[in-house]
Design an enzyme around this catalytic site. Structure first.
Site, PDB file in Angstrom:
ATOM      1  N   LYS A 125       1.097  -0.612  10.065  1.00  0.00           N
ATOM      2  CA  LYS A 125       1.665   0.733   9.943  1.00  0.00           C
ATOM      3  C   LYS A 125       1.299   1.574  11.167  1.00  0.00           C
ATOM      4  CE  LYS A 125       1.260   5.238   8.454  1.00  0.00           C
ATOM      5  NZ  LYS A 125       0.273   6.286   8.728  1.00  0.00           N
ATOM      6  N   ASP A 143       5.423   2.643   6.137  1.00  0.00           N
ATOM      7  CA  ASP A 143       4.316   3.133   5.332  1.00  0.00           C
ATOM      8  C   ASP A 143       4.748   3.060   3.865  1.00  0.00           C
ATOM      9  OD1 ASP A 143       6.076   5.168   4.942  1.00  0.00           O
ATOM     10  OD2 ASP A 143       4.892   6.702   5.944  1.00  0.00           O
TER      11      ASP A 143
END
Length: 212
Positions: A125, A143
């Site tokens: 991420k 995310d």
DNA sequence: AAAACGGGGGC
DNA sequence: GCCCCAGTTTT
């Protein structure tokens, strides 16, 4: 029902034009260095954007570069970034990251996935956000919002964020890659929330198979 | 008082 | 894959 992603994103962009995703909005052209984007993203993991913003504004008032962070004691650093989640672990990671960047990368944030993933506290991420926002590369930052929403609207059917990333790389038109994180963070925090989504005020509910 | 929130890493 | 890591906000 298969969602028309171009239309879906187009409607969201119009409705969230003025919405600012605090951390996801950080970029070099908004006055942030790549290192600051990296630090902010590391701190933002498992903590809310508003908390991260307060922490980084305190931190960046004192230290904005790897060398400046290394000059701080670990306790001082931890105090500055409190109360982000896992602030002690992150204080340690921030020092290690700074040391690696100074010693192995000539003081500059590395710009490849491989090198970024070797930094402690940096996962896919964070690495993808740095690549996309910091270096303007073609990367998709998945995310929890991107993961949840992509699945909720039936655009992908995946279990892990990494599977979502691979699915999106295959399906999602490349023009949406850089902006998808910021857009879905905003949408996901205000409307398409994990629990009790506000479908009543959702601009794309008519296209959504999960509409309640 | 309890559950929800948001990534990474070690095993 | 499973479980741990800490703090704030929402219910």
């Amino acid at each position: 029902m298969v969602v028309n992603i171009d239309l879906f994103i187009d409607i969201l962009e119009k409705n969230f034009k003025s919405w600012k995703a605090p951390v996801a909005d950080f970029a070099p052209d908004r006055g942030r260095t790549v290192f600051e984007i990296l630090v902010s993203t590391v701190l933002s993991s498992r903590t809310k954007d508003e908390v991260t913003i307060k922490a980084v504004s305190r931190l960046f008032a004192v230290a904005r570069t790897p060398l400046e962070i290394l000059e701080l004691g670990e306790d001082e650093l931890a105090g500055l970034i409190y109360p982000v989640g896992f602030y002690r672990i992150k204080a340690g990671n921030l020092r290690k990251i700074s040391r690696i960047i100074v010693r192995e990368h000539g003081g500059r944030v590395p710009d490849t996935m491989d090198e970024l993933l070797r930094l402690p506290g940096v996962g896919r991420k964070t690495a993808n956000l740095v690549l996309a926002q910091g270096f303007g590369k073609n990367a998709i930052c998945v995310d929890t919002h991107v993961h949840r929403i992509s699945n909720r609207i039936g655009y992908v059917s995946t279990k892990t964020p990494e599977q979502t990333e691979r699915a999106l790389i295959k399906k999602l038109p490349i023009k949406h890659w850089a902006g998808i994180n910021k857009l879905f963070v905003g949408f996901g925090q205000t409307i398409c929330r994990p629990i009790s989504p506000r479908c009543g005020s959702c601009p794309v509910s008519s296209m959504c198979p999960a509409f309640i």
